[in-house]
Write an enzyme that holds these catalytic residues in place. Structure first.
Site, PDB file in Angstrom:
ATOM      1  N   LYS A  14      -4.608  -2.037   0.861  1.00 56.49           N
ATOM      2  CA  LYS A  14      -4.820  -1.625   2.269  1.00 56.49           C
ATOM      3  C   LYS A  14      -6.304  -1.519   2.580  1.00 56.49           C
ATOM      4  O   LYS A  14      -7.091  -1.060   1.740  1.00 56.49           O
ATOM      5  CB  LYS A  14      -4.159  -0.264   2.526  1.00 56.49           C
ATOM      6  CG  LYS A  14      -2.791  -0.119   1.927  1.00 56.49           C
ATOM      7  CD  LYS A  14      -2.098   1.174   2.285  1.00 56.49           C
ATOM      8  CE  LYS A  14      -0.873   1.378   1.406  1.00 56.49           C
ATOM      9  NZ  LYS A  14      -1.143   1.960   0.083  1.00 56.49           N
TER      10      LYS A  14
ATOM     11  N   HIS B 103      -4.749   0.336   6.956  1.00 60.80           N
ATOM     12  CA  HIS B 103      -4.239   1.605   6.403  1.00 60.80           C
ATOM     13  C   HIS B 103      -3.894   2.626   7.500  1.00 60.80           C
ATOM     14  O   HIS B 103      -2.877   3.313   7.422  1.00 60.80           O
ATOM     15  CB  HIS B 103      -5.297   2.181   5.453  1.00 60.80           C
ATOM     16  CG  HIS B 103      -4.749   3.068   4.384  1.00 60.80           C
ATOM     17  ND1 HIS B 103      -5.308   3.168   3.138  1.00 60.80           N
ATOM     18  CD2 HIS B 103      -3.687   3.914   4.373  1.00 60.80           C
ATOM     19  CE1 HIS B 103      -4.615   4.027   2.406  1.00 60.80           C
ATOM     20  NE2 HIS B 103      -3.636   4.502   3.133  1.00 60.80           N
TER      21      HIS B 103
ATOM     22  N   ASP C 286       1.924  -0.595  -5.202  1.00 58.23           N
ATOM     23  CA  ASP C 286       1.252  -0.267  -3.945  1.00 58.23           C
ATOM     24  C   ASP C 286      -0.067   0.457  -4.234  1.00 58.23           C
ATOM     25  O   ASP C 286      -0.062   1.550  -4.797  1.00 58.23           O
ATOM     26  CB  ASP C 286       2.161   0.634  -3.099  1.00 58.23           C
ATOM     27  CG  ASP C 286       1.568   0.929  -1.739  1.00 58.23           C
ATOM     28  OD1 ASP C 286       1.792   0.123  -0.815  1.00 58.23           O
ATOM     29  OD2 ASP C 286       0.869   1.954  -1.594  1.00 58.23           O
TER      30      ASP C 286
ATOM     31  N   TYR D 130      -7.790   4.382  -2.628  1.00 57.05           N
ATOM     32  CA  TYR D 130      -7.350   5.067  -3.853  1.00 57.05           C
ATOM     33  C   TYR D 130      -8.361   4.923  -4.998  1.00 57.05           C
ATOM     34  O   TYR D 130      -8.257   5.634  -6.003  1.00 57.05           O
ATOM     35  CB  TYR D 130      -5.970   4.562  -4.327  1.00 57.05           C
ATOM     36  CG  TYR D 130      -4.860   4.666  -3.298  1.00 57.05           C
ATOM     37  CD1 TYR D 130      -5.010   5.415  -2.134  1.00 57.05           C
ATOM     38  CD2 TYR D 130      -3.656   4.011  -3.501  1.00 57.05           C
ATOM     39  CE1 TYR D 130      -3.997   5.484  -1.186  1.00 57.05           C
ATOM     40  CE2 TYR D 130      -2.630   4.086  -2.562  1.00 57.05           C
ATOM     41  CZ  TYR D 130      -2.812   4.816  -1.401  1.00 57.05           C
ATOM     42  OH  TYR D 130      -1.798   4.878  -0.479  1.00 57.05           O
TER      43      TYR D 130
END
Ligand SMILES: NC(=O)c1ccc[n+]([C@@H]2O[C@H](COP(=O)([O-])OP(=O)(O)OC[C@H]3O[C@@H](n4cnc5c(N)ncnc54)[C@H](OP(=O)(O)O)[C@@H]3O)[C@@H](O)[C@H]2O)c1
Length: 275
Positions: free
Chosen positions: A76, A109, A46, A51
Site C-alpha cells: 500500500k 492506503h 498483506d 509497516y
C-alpha cells in the site's frame, strides 16, 4: 482442512480469500514469521510501505520455495506520497524493497480527504497497472463518497476496498456499495485486534463447534464473502487462523454475529484521518 477458496476480482484476477497480515510485525521478526505462514499454507501476504517490513516480506516470499506465481502479495502507498510523481517513485521503492518483478495488488492506503486529491493518486496507480507492474490496483479505507469520486473521474474501477470490518463494525453500507460496483471487500483487523474474542455470543458458538473464537470470527468473514488476513506472530495462532475451512456456520449464527455490530472502530475514522 479444505483448500483456501479464491475470490475473482473485477479484472478476472484471483485472490486467496484468506491471507496473512503483517501490520505491527517488527522487521526483525517479519521474515521468519512470514515464512512460518507460508509453511502453514498461506499464499497471500498483506504488507504496506507504512509497516516498514516490505524488505523482510520480500525475503520470505523469495526464500520460501513456493513459486512466485502461487503467492499473492499486496502492498500500500504511504500517506506522504499522494502526489502523482511521488506515488510512482514510492511504488518503485516498494518493488526495490520487496525484490520482486511485479506486485499482485497495490492500494492507496488512506483517502486523506483533507489533503490533496486522491484522484491524482489513482491516476498514478492506473499507470502502474497499465504497465503490468501491479496486476491489480485498489484502495483502502475509502467511504462510498470517495469511491463515487473515483468512479466518476477515473477509468479503472478499484479491484478491492480494504476496510476495517469485524463483528463490532460490520460496515454494511460500504460492503453493499462495493458489491454493487464489483469492488471486493477486504476486511482488516478481522478479529478487532483481539477485542471480539471475549464476546459471549462468539464464545457460545465456538464452544458448540469445538472451535476457537478467532476461528468462528474468521469463518463469519469468509461466509460473508470478504477477504481476510489475520495477523499473528504466534506459531499456534498462525496455524489456528488458517484452519477455518473444515466447518460451517449456520445462517442463524451469521445473523447473530452480525447483530453484534456497534459501529466501534479499532482504527482511525477515514472521514477525519489525514495521515
Ligand atoms: N488498510 C489498513 O488501513 C489496515 C489497518 C490495519 C490492519 N490492516 C491489515 O490487516 C491485518 C490484520 O489486522 P490487525 O493486524 O490490525 O489485527 P487482527 O488480525 O484483527 O488481530 C491481530 C492481533 O490478534 C492477535 N491474534 C491473532 N490471532 C489470534 C488468535 N487465534 N487468538 C488470539 N489472538 C490472536 C495477535 O496477537 P499475536 O501477534 O501476538 O499472536 C494480534 O495481537 C494487518 O496485519 C494488516 O495487514 C490494514
Amino acid at each position: 482442512m479444505g483448500a483456501i477458496p479464491a475470490i475473482t476480482l473485477n479484472n478476472a484476477v484471483q485472490i486467496p480469500q484468506l491471507g496473512f497480515g503483517t501490520f505491527q510485525i517488527e522487521p526483525e521478526e517479519t521474515r521468519e514469521t512470514t515464512l512460518a505462514a507460508l509453511e502453514a499454507g498461506y499464499r497471500h501476504i498483506d504488507t504496506a510501505q507504512m509497516y516498514g517490513n516490505e524488505k523482510e516480506v520480500g525475503q520470505a516470499v523469495r526464500d520460501c520455495g513456493v513459486d512466485r506465481a502461487d503467492i499473492f502479495v499486496t502492498s500500500k502507498l504511504n500517506n506522504d506520497a499522494h502526489a502523482h510523481d511521488d506515488a510512482l517513485k514510492a511504488f518503485d521503492r516498494t518493488m526495490d524493497e520487496l525484490g520482486l518483478d511485479y506486485l499482485d495488488l497495490f492500494l492507496i492506503h488512506w483517502p486523506l480527504p483533507g489533503k490533496g486529491d486522491f484522484v491524482e493518486t489513482w491516476k498514478a496507480l492506473e499507470e502502474i497497472y497499465r504497465d503490468g507492474r501491479a496486476k491489480s490496483i485498489g484502495v483502502s479505507n475509502f467511504q462510498p463518497k470517495h469511491l463515487n469520486r473515483l468512479l466518476q473521474n477515473t477509468d479503472v474501477v478499484p479491484a478491492v476496498n480494504q476496510i476495517e470490518v469485524h463483528p463490532y463494525l460490520t460496515q454494511d453500507d460500504v460492503r453493499a456499495f462495493g458489491a454493487e460496483h464489483d469492488i471486493a471487500t477486504e476486511a482488516w483487523s478481522p478479529i478487532a485486534q483481539g477485542k471480539v474474542l471475549d464476546d459471549p455470543t462468539i464464545n457460545r458458538i465456538a464452544q458448540r463447534e469445538g472451535k476457537t473464537p478467532a476461528q468462528v470470527t474468521l469463518r463469519w468473514h469468509i461466509q460473508r464473502g470478504d477477504i481476510v488476513f489475520p495477523k499473528s506472530v504466534t506459531q499456534k495462532r498462525i496455524e489456528e487462523n488458517f484452519d477455518i475451512f473444515g466447518f460451517e456456520l449456520s445462517e442463524g449464527d451469521i445473523g447473530e454475529i452480525s447483530a453484534l455490530n456497534r459501529d466501534e472502530r479499532v482504527g482511525p475514522d477515514p472521514d477525519t484521518f489525514n495521515g
